[in-house]
Design a protein around this motif. Structure first.
Motif, PDB file in Angstrom:
ATOM      1  N   ARG A   9     -22.472  30.888  50.083  1.00 45.76           N
ATOM      2  CA  ARG A   9     -23.582  31.099  51.005  1.00 45.76           C
ATOM      3  C   ARG A   9     -24.383  29.815  51.140  1.00 45.76           C
ATOM      4  O   ARG A   9     -24.417  28.996  50.214  1.00 45.76           O
ATOM      5  CB  ARG A   9     -24.485  32.223  50.501  1.00 45.76           C
ATOM      6  N   VAL A  10     -25.017  29.647  52.276  1.00 36.94           N
ATOM      7  CA  VAL A  10     -25.898  28.505  52.477  1.00 36.94           C
ATOM      8  C   VAL A  10     -26.937  28.517  51.356  1.00 36.94           C
ATOM      9  O   VAL A  10     -27.508  29.558  51.038  1.00 36.94           O
ATOM     10  CB  VAL A  10     -26.565  28.558  53.866  1.00 36.94           C
ATOM     11  N   GLY A  11     -27.135  27.361  50.737  1.00 35.58           N
ATOM     12  CA  GLY A  11     -28.072  27.235  49.618  1.00 35.58           C
ATOM     13  C   GLY A  11     -27.397  27.240  48.261  1.00 35.58           C
ATOM     14  O   GLY A  11     -28.006  26.844  47.273  1.00 35.58           O
ATOM     15  N   THR A  52     -20.824  16.846  43.866  1.00 39.64           N
ATOM     16  CA  THR A  52     -21.880  17.839  43.686  1.00 39.64           C
ATOM     17  C   THR A  52     -22.805  17.848  44.898  1.00 39.64           C
ATOM     18  O   THR A  52     -23.087  16.798  45.479  1.00 39.64           O
ATOM     19  CB  THR A  52     -22.675  17.504  42.411  1.00 39.64           C
ATOM     20  N   GLY A  53     -23.253  19.049  45.285  1.00 43.50           N
ATOM     21  CA  GLY A  53     -24.167  19.156  46.412  1.00 43.50           C
ATOM     22  C   GLY A  53     -24.568  20.595  46.675  1.00 43.50           C
ATOM     23  O   GLY A  53     -24.364  21.478  45.838  1.00 43.50           O
ATOM     24  N   VAL A  54     -25.121  20.821  47.853  1.00 43.15           N
ATOM     25  CA  VAL A  54     -25.604  22.140  48.260  1.00 43.15           C
ATOM     26  C   VAL A  54     -24.906  22.530  49.560  1.00 43.15           C
ATOM     27  O   VAL A  54     -24.790  21.711  50.485  1.00 43.15           O
ATOM     28  CB  VAL A  54     -27.137  22.125  48.465  1.00 43.15           C
ATOM     29  N   VAL A  55     -24.461  23.770  49.637  1.00 42.44           N
ATOM     30  CA  VAL A  55     -23.827  24.271  50.853  1.00 42.44           C
ATOM     31  C   VAL A  55     -24.893  24.372  51.943  1.00 42.44           C
ATOM     32  O   VAL A  55     -25.902  25.048  51.766  1.00 42.44           O
ATOM     33  CB  VAL A  55     -23.165  25.646  50.613  1.00 42.44           C
ATOM     34  N   THR A  56     -24.676  23.672  53.045  1.00 38.35           N
ATOM     35  CA  THR A  56     -25.630  23.707  54.154  1.00 38.35           C
ATOM     36  C   THR A  56     -25.044  24.378  55.388  1.00 38.35           C
ATOM     37  O   THR A  56     -25.746  24.565  56.377  1.00 38.35           O
ATOM     38  CB  THR A  56     -26.126  22.294  54.494  1.00 38.35           C
ATOM     39  N   HIS A  57     -23.773  24.737  55.335  1.00 42.12           N
ATOM     40  CA  HIS A  57     -23.140  25.499  56.419  1.00 42.12           C
ATOM     41  C   HIS A  57     -21.912  26.202  55.861  1.00 42.12           C
ATOM     42  O   HIS A  57     -21.154  25.625  55.091  1.00 42.12           O
ATOM     43  CB  HIS A  57     -22.709  24.587  57.574  1.00 42.12           C
ATOM     44  N   GLY A 117     -15.508  19.055  42.000  1.00 43.81           N
ATOM     45  CA  GLY A 117     -14.261  19.578  41.459  1.00 43.81           C
ATOM     46  C   GLY A 117     -14.210  21.091  41.321  1.00 43.81           C
ATOM     47  O   GLY A 117     -13.169  21.636  40.953  1.00 43.81           O
ATOM     48  N   ARG A 118     -15.295  21.786  41.644  1.00 42.64           N
ATOM     49  CA  ARG A 118     -15.315  23.254  41.551  1.00 42.64           C
ATOM     50  C   ARG A 118     -14.831  23.854  42.865  1.00 42.64           C
ATOM     51  O   ARG A 118     -15.054  23.306  43.943  1.00 42.64           O
ATOM     52  CB  ARG A 118     -16.725  23.775  41.251  1.00 42.64           C
ATOM     53  N   GLY A 119     -14.219  25.028  42.777  1.00 43.86           N
ATOM     54  CA  GLY A 119     -13.681  25.693  43.952  1.00 43.86           C
ATOM     55  C   GLY A 119     -14.759  26.090  44.943  1.00 43.86           C
ATOM     56  O   GLY A 119     -15.809  26.596  44.556  1.00 43.86           O
ATOM     57  N   ILE A 120     -14.489  25.830  46.224  1.00 47.14           N
ATOM     58  CA  ILE A 120     -15.395  26.265  47.291  1.00 47.14           C
ATOM     59  C   ILE A 120     -14.704  27.242  48.241  1.00 47.14           C
ATOM     60  O   ILE A 120     -15.340  27.784  49.127  1.00 47.14           O
ATOM     61  CB  ILE A 120     -15.974  25.082  48.084  1.00 47.14           C
ATOM     62  N   GLY A 121     -13.406  27.453  48.050  1.00 49.71           N
ATOM     63  CA  GLY A 121     -12.664  28.365  48.906  1.00 49.71           C
ATOM     64  C   GLY A 121     -11.179  28.073  48.843  1.00 49.71           C
ATOM     65  O   GLY A 121     -10.704  27.381  47.937  1.00 49.71           O
ATOM     66  N   GLY A 167     -19.289  28.989  57.964  1.00 48.32           N
ATOM     67  CA  GLY A 167     -19.111  29.825  59.141  1.00 48.32           C
ATOM     68  C   GLY A 167     -17.807  29.509  59.830  1.00 48.32           C
ATOM     69  O   GLY A 167     -16.881  28.977  59.222  1.00 48.32           O
ATOM     70  N   ARG A 168     -17.753  29.839  61.120  1.00 44.53           N
ATOM     71  CA  ARG A 168     -16.551  29.608  61.903  1.00 44.53           C
ATOM     72  C   ARG A 168     -16.896  28.697  63.070  1.00 44.53           C
ATOM     73  O   ARG A 168     -17.874  28.927  63.772  1.00 44.53           O
ATOM     74  CB  ARG A 168     -15.972  30.923  62.389  1.00 44.53           C
ATOM     75  N   ILE A 169     -16.084  27.682  63.241  1.00 43.50           N
ATOM     76  CA  ILE A 169     -16.205  26.773  64.380  1.00 43.50           C
ATOM     77  C   ILE A 169     -14.830  26.681  65.015  1.00 43.50           C
ATOM     78  O   ILE A 169     -13.842  26.431  64.310  1.00 43.50           O
ATOM     79  CB  ILE A 169     -16.708  25.373  63.949  1.00 43.50           C
ATOM     80  N   ALA A 170     -14.768  26.911  66.319  1.00 38.62           N
ATOM     81  CA  ALA A 170     -13.492  26.888  67.056  1.00 38.62           C
ATOM     82  C   ALA A 170     -12.469  27.820  66.413  1.00 38.62           C
ATOM     83  O   ALA A 170     -11.282  27.507  66.358  1.00 38.62           O
ATOM     84  CB  ALA A 170     -12.960  25.464  67.165  1.00 38.62           C
ATOM     85  N   GLY A 171     -12.945  28.948  65.889  1.00 39.57           N
ATOM     86  CA  GLY A 171     -12.044  29.950  65.321  1.00 39.57           C
ATOM     87  C   GLY A 171     -11.578  29.662  63.910  1.00 39.57           C
ATOM     88  O   GLY A 171     -10.760  30.398  63.372  1.00 39.57           O
TER      89      GLY A 171
END
Length: 165
Positions: free
Chosen positions: A108-110, A73-78, A116-120, A80-84
């Motif tokens: 989204r950030v925040g 469990t946590g909070v999305v803090t980033h 165990g939940r989907g993030i992508g 985006g795209r890094i190195a494509g």
């Protein structure tokens, strides 16, 4: 008395920064593999200096489009795209940040995410394991890279020679 050298087992925790507890008081959950431990495609290799060579995480065997879940469990803090490649970072209550790539995500950030939940989904960008596909999972506390395997309760076994007495 035997003169044959013996081998000792040293069970190491985190190689950098001490043994890191998971934020919920239990081990992290695997982000791919439907709860089963996925094959390790590449291990952690701590850089000697922050900017030096090394592998700042682990690579887990995965398939393009496979569901990626939050290790804790946590909070999305980033996001985006890094190195494509698509990346997502989640900061946990302990201050440890877990980073996943390549990941296609609509978070989204925040946004708060639960263990165990989907993030992508694993993205189709070429990454660490090309031509195979894998999910890179990093762990960091402050400026210190940590071996993510220790959060899953996995310990590295090192054989050391013991001098005969």
């Amino acid at each position: 008395m035997s003169t044959t050298p013996f081998l000792a087992l040293l069970v190491a925790g985190a190689l950098v920064g001490g043994p890191p507890p998971a934020t919920s008081g239990s081990r992290w959950s695997w982000p791919v593999g439907d709860g089963d431990r996925p094959a390790l495609a590449a291990p952690f290799d701590a850089p000697e200096e922050q900017w030096g060579p090394g592998h700042r995480g682990i690579d887990l065997a995965a398939s393009v489009g496979e569901r990626v879940t939050a290790v804790d469990t946590g909070v999305v803090t980033h996001r985006g795209r890094i190195a494509g490649r698509g990346t997502v970072t989640v900061t946990h209550a302990s201050g440890v940040r877990s980073t996943y790539e390549p990941v296609d995500s609509t978070l989204r950030v925040g946004d708060r995410v639960e263990r165990g939940r989907g993030i992508g989904r694993v993205g189709d960008e070429a990454g660490h394991c090309a031509p195979a596909t894998c999910l890179h999972l990093g762990a960091k506390r402050g400026a210190t890279y940590l071996d993510p395997l220790t959060f899953f309760g996995v310990r590295r076994v090192i054989l050391l020679p013991v001098p005969s007495v």
